[in-house]
Design a protein around this motif. Structure first.
Motif, PDB file in Angstrom:
ATOM      1  N   LYS A 276      12.890   0.708  -9.280  1.00 52.07           N
ATOM      2  CA  LYS A 276      12.325   0.989 -10.918  1.00 52.07           C
ATOM      3  C   LYS A 276      11.032   1.186 -10.731  1.00 52.07           C
ATOM      4  CE  LYS A 276      13.018  -3.463 -12.086  1.00 52.07           C
ATOM      5  NZ  LYS A 276      13.215  -4.837 -12.642  1.00 52.07           N
ATOM      6  N   MET A 277      10.301   1.235  -9.616  1.00 52.05           N
ATOM      7  CA  MET A 277       8.919   1.877  -9.478  1.00 52.05           C
ATOM      8  C   MET A 277       8.913   3.329  -9.942  1.00 52.05           C
ATOM      9  SD  MET A 277       6.034   1.030  -6.874  1.00 52.05           S
ATOM     10  CE  MET A 277       4.607   1.956  -6.492  1.00 52.05           C
ATOM     11  N   SER A 278       8.050   3.974 -10.793  1.00 48.58           N
ATOM     12  CA  SER A 278       8.230   5.324 -11.106  1.00 48.58           C
ATOM     13  C   SER A 278       7.340   6.204 -10.649  1.00 48.58           C
ATOM     14  CB  SER A 278       8.331   5.324 -12.838  1.00 48.58           C
ATOM     15  OG  SER A 278       7.116   4.865 -13.169  1.00 48.58           O
ATOM     16  N   PHE A 279       6.300   5.480  -9.884  1.00 49.11           N
ATOM     17  CA  PHE A 279       5.251   6.057  -9.225  1.00 49.11           C
ATOM     18  C   PHE A 279       5.723   7.077  -7.953  1.00 49.11           C
ATOM     19  CE2 PHE A 279       1.711   5.757  -6.106  1.00 49.11           C
ATOM     20  CZ  PHE A 279       0.686   6.602  -6.721  1.00 49.11           C
ATOM     21  N   ALA A 280       5.191   8.173  -8.054  1.00 52.99           N
ATOM     22  CA  ALA A 280       5.398   9.120  -7.188  1.00 52.99           C
ATOM     23  C   ALA A 280       5.250   8.965  -5.592  1.00 52.99           C
ATOM     24  CB  ALA A 280       5.032  10.540  -7.514  1.00 52.99           C
ATOM     25  N   GLY A 281       3.952   8.135  -5.563  1.00 56.51           N
ATOM     26  CA  GLY A 281       3.605   7.850  -4.029  1.00 56.51           C
ATOM     27  C   GLY A 281       2.167   8.581  -3.733  1.00 56.51           C
ATOM     28  N   LEU A 282       1.690   8.037  -2.568  1.00 54.12           N
ATOM     29  CA  LEU A 282       0.214   8.592  -2.296  1.00 54.12           C
ATOM     30  C   LEU A 282       0.549   9.267  -0.917  1.00 54.12           C
ATOM     31  CD1 LEU A 282      -1.623   5.278  -2.671  1.00 54.12           C
ATOM     32  CD2 LEU A 282      -1.879   6.981  -3.888  1.00 54.12           C
ATOM     33  N   ARG A 283       0.311  10.396  -0.940  1.00 59.25           N
ATOM     34  CA  ARG A 283       0.535  11.396   0.086  1.00 59.25           C
ATOM     35  C   ARG A 283      -0.491  11.206   1.271  1.00 59.25           C
ATOM     36  NH1 ARG A 283       0.438  17.367  -1.772  1.00 59.25           N
ATOM     37  NH2 ARG A 283      -1.306  16.321  -2.951  1.00 59.25           N
ATOM     38  N   LYS A 284      -1.632  11.109   1.030  1.00 59.36           N
ATOM     39  CA  LYS A 284      -2.751  10.978   1.860  1.00 59.36           C
ATOM     40  C   LYS A 284      -2.692   9.507   2.767  1.00 59.36           C
ATOM     41  CE  LYS A 284      -5.731  14.091  -0.372  1.00 59.36           C
ATOM     42  NZ  LYS A 284      -7.226  14.186  -0.812  1.00 59.36           N
ATOM     43  N   GLU A 285      -2.595   9.357   4.149  1.00 55.12           N
ATOM     44  CA  GLU A 285      -2.767   8.467   4.658  1.00 55.12           C
ATOM     45  C   GLU A 285      -3.957   7.385   4.472  1.00 55.12           C
ATOM     46  OE1 GLU A 285      -1.118   6.823   8.929  1.00 55.12           O
ATOM     47  OE2 GLU A 285      -2.656   8.390   9.164  1.00 55.12           O
ATOM     48  N   GLU A 286      -5.054   8.272   4.516  1.00 53.10           N
ATOM     49  CA  GLU A 286      -6.443   7.459   4.290  1.00 53.10           C
ATOM     50  C   GLU A 286      -6.250   6.872   2.517  1.00 53.10           C
ATOM     51  OE1 GLU A 286      -6.512  11.176   4.404  1.00 53.10           O
ATOM     52  OE2 GLU A 286      -6.153  10.940   6.504  1.00 53.10           O
ATOM     53  N   ASP A 287      -5.748   7.173   1.817  1.00 49.67           N
ATOM     54  CA  ASP A 287      -5.694   6.467   0.407  1.00 49.67           C
ATOM     55  C   ASP A 287      -4.904   5.460   0.375  1.00 49.67           C
ATOM     56  OD1 ASP A 287      -7.176   8.551  -0.619  1.00 49.67           O
ATOM     57  OD2 ASP A 287      -5.527   9.813  -1.571  1.00 49.67           O
ATOM     58  N   ARG A 288      -3.672   5.549   1.213  1.00 45.96           N
ATOM     59  CA  ARG A 288      -2.700   4.236   1.311  1.00 45.96           C
ATOM     60  C   ARG A 288      -3.523   3.341   2.092  1.00 45.96           C
ATOM     61  NH1 ARG A 288       0.607   8.562   2.711  1.00 45.96           N
ATOM     62  NH2 ARG A 288       0.787   7.736   4.982  1.00 45.96           N
ATOM     63  N   ALA A 289      -4.395   3.609   3.106  1.00 43.45           N
ATOM     64  CA  ALA A 289      -4.938   2.559   4.017  1.00 43.45           C
ATOM     65  C   ALA A 289      -5.983   2.074   3.163  1.00 43.45           C
ATOM     66  CB  ALA A 289      -5.784   3.355   5.219  1.00 43.45           C
ATOM     67  N   ALA A 290      -6.814   2.784   2.265  1.00 43.74           N
ATOM     68  CA  ALA A 290      -7.847   2.263   1.510  1.00 43.74           C
ATOM     69  C   ALA A 290      -7.380   1.457   0.601  1.00 43.74           C
ATOM     70  CB  ALA A 290      -8.618   3.366   0.963  1.00 43.74           C
ATOM     71  N   VAL A 291      -6.168   1.730  -0.115  1.00 46.26           N
ATOM     72  CA  VAL A 291      -5.839   0.802  -1.347  1.00 46.26           C
ATOM     73  C   VAL A 291      -5.354  -0.466  -0.701  1.00 46.26           C
ATOM     74  CG1 VAL A 291      -3.420   1.630  -1.325  1.00 46.26           C
ATOM     75  CG2 VAL A 291      -4.584   0.668  -3.368  1.00 46.26           C
ATOM     76  N   ILE A 292      -4.720  -0.545   0.408  1.00 47.71           N
ATOM     77  CA  ILE A 292      -4.134  -1.627   0.986  1.00 47.71           C
ATOM     78  C   ILE A 292      -5.439  -2.536   1.396  1.00 47.71           C
ATOM     79  CG2 ILE A 292      -2.957  -2.732   3.124  1.00 47.71           C
ATOM     80  CD1 ILE A 292      -0.991  -0.354   2.913  1.00 47.71           C
ATOM     81  N   ALA A 293      -6.514  -1.922   2.062  1.00 41.26           N
ATOM     82  CA  ALA A 293      -7.610  -2.718   2.272  1.00 41.26           C
ATOM     83  C   ALA A 293      -8.213  -3.403   1.090  1.00 41.26           C
ATOM     84  CB  ALA A 293      -8.754  -1.670   2.932  1.00 41.26           C
ATOM     85  N   TYR A 294      -8.208  -2.430   0.118  1.00 47.63           N
ATOM     86  CA  TYR A 294      -9.005  -3.131  -1.308  1.00 47.63           C
ATOM     87  C   TYR A 294      -7.995  -4.302  -1.825  1.00 47.63           C
ATOM     88  CZ  TYR A 294      -9.841  -3.564  -6.221  1.00 47.63           C
ATOM     89  OH  TYR A 294     -10.181  -4.185  -7.404  1.00 47.63           O
ATOM     90  N   ILE A 295      -6.649  -4.068  -1.810  1.00 51.31           N
ATOM     91  CA  ILE A 295      -5.817  -5.231  -2.313  1.00 51.31           C
ATOM     92  C   ILE A 295      -6.149  -6.384  -1.411  1.00 51.31           C
ATOM     93  CG2 ILE A 295      -3.410  -5.715  -2.477  1.00 51.31           C
ATOM     94  CD1 ILE A 295      -2.798  -2.996  -3.431  1.00 51.31           C
ATOM     95  N   GLN A 296      -5.895  -6.268  -0.123  1.00 48.00           N
ATOM     96  CA  GLN A 296      -6.496  -7.213   0.687  1.00 48.00           C
ATOM     97  C   GLN A 296      -7.602  -8.091   0.585  1.00 48.00           C
ATOM     98  OE1 GLN A 296      -5.678  -5.531   4.753  1.00 48.00           O
ATOM     99  NE2 GLN A 296      -4.295  -7.185   5.041  1.00 48.00           N
ATOM    100  N   SER A 297      -8.672  -7.133   0.225  1.00 50.49           N
ATOM    101  CA  SER A 297     -10.139  -7.680   0.155  1.00 50.49           C
ATOM    102  C   SER A 297     -10.138  -8.671  -1.451  1.00 50.49           C
ATOM    103  CB  SER A 297     -11.297  -6.653   0.074  1.00 50.49           C
ATOM    104  OG  SER A 297     -10.933  -5.876  -1.055  1.00 50.49           O
ATOM    105  N   ALA A 298      -9.406  -8.113  -2.268  1.00 55.88           N
ATOM    106  CA  ALA A 298      -9.241  -8.576  -3.746  1.00 55.88           C
ATOM    107  C   ALA A 298      -8.809 -10.205  -3.744  1.00 55.88           C
ATOM    108  CB  ALA A 298      -8.437  -8.079  -4.851  1.00 55.88           C
ATOM    109  N   ALA A 299      -7.899 -10.296  -2.548  1.00 53.50           N
ATOM    110  CA  ALA A 299      -7.267 -11.758  -2.383  1.00 53.50           C
ATOM    111  C   ALA A 299      -8.234 -12.604  -2.037  1.00 53.50           C
ATOM    112  CB  ALA A 299      -5.866 -11.562  -1.698  1.00 53.50           C
ATOM    113  N   GLN A 300      -9.115 -12.212  -1.158  1.00 51.66           N
ATOM    114  CA  GLN A 300     -10.194 -13.122  -0.606  1.00 51.66           C
ATOM    115  C   GLN A 300     -11.233 -13.777  -1.618  1.00 51.66           C
ATOM    116  OE1 GLN A 300     -11.362 -11.052   2.832  1.00 51.66           O
ATOM    117  NE2 GLN A 300      -9.489 -10.887   3.754  1.00 51.66           N
TER     118      GLN A 300
END
Length: 188
Positions: free
Chosen positions: A164-188
């Motif tokens: 159901k996710m309508s988001f097209a995606g993140l093409r840049k690997e650096e952006d995917r790595a950065a957003v995952i790092a941010y999501i992880q940091s937000a949980a700490q």
């Protein structure tokens, strides 16, 4: 019919070539029979004298050794992205996350259009209580590893057809790595 042959002045009687061929053909069969009988005798002796020792099949070790390079390559690829996440710019990840926050919250238990992303890394896929997942995403087993998240965020509809996710995606690997790092940091 026998043939005579002379060697060093002596005369020898030889069998006919046909007889020699028959004898040569019979030798391997006799050898196999003798070998089978010898193996049978050894087996009987071992059974009679000593308890049998289970043989270890070397094939699993050989298979495991053959699989190790493939597993190491996969781990190297996986750890490459994991290392990228570990060294990613969290501030850049926060900027990239702005594309996500309309549908996802980082607070535990606060679902929006999409499920919350609190502690999403290593969480079971499609496992947030109270959120109704699409059949496509619910059918995927496993955990949200950094690599799985990267694959999903690259093109969600390719990763989980029917999502159901309508988001097209993140093409840049650096952006995917950065957003995952941010999501992880937000949980700490």
């Amino acid at each position: 019919m026998a043939y005579l042959d002379q060697l060093d002045g002596d005369t020898y009687e030889m069998a006919a070539p046909e007889a020699m061929e028959e004898e040569a053909a019979a030798e391997p069969a006799e050898a196999e029979t003798e070998m089978a009988a010898a193996e049978e005798n050894v087996a009987e002796e071992v059974t009679a004298e000593e308890p049998a020792v289970a043989e270890v099949d070397p094939a699993p070790e050989a298979e495991a050794a053959a699989e190790e390079p493939a597993a190491e390559e996969a781990a190297a690829e996986a750890s490459g992205f994991v290392a990228m996440v570990a060294s990613a710019d969290v501030a850049n990840g926060e900027k990239v996350y702005k594309k996500c926050k309309a549908c996802h919250a980082l607070e535990d238990g606060q679902n929006r259009v999409g499920p919350h992303l609190f502690n999403v890394v290593d969480r079971d896929i499609a496992s947030v209580d109270g959120f109704k997942y699409s059949d496509g995403l619910a059918a995927i087993d496993g955990n949200w590893t950094a690599d799985q998240l990267s694959a999903f965020l690259t093109k969600p509809k390719d990763f989980a057809p029917g999502t159901k996710m309508s988001f097209a995606g993140l093409r840049k690997e650096e952006d995917r790595a950065a957003v995952i790092a941010y999501i992880q940091s937000a949980a700490q």
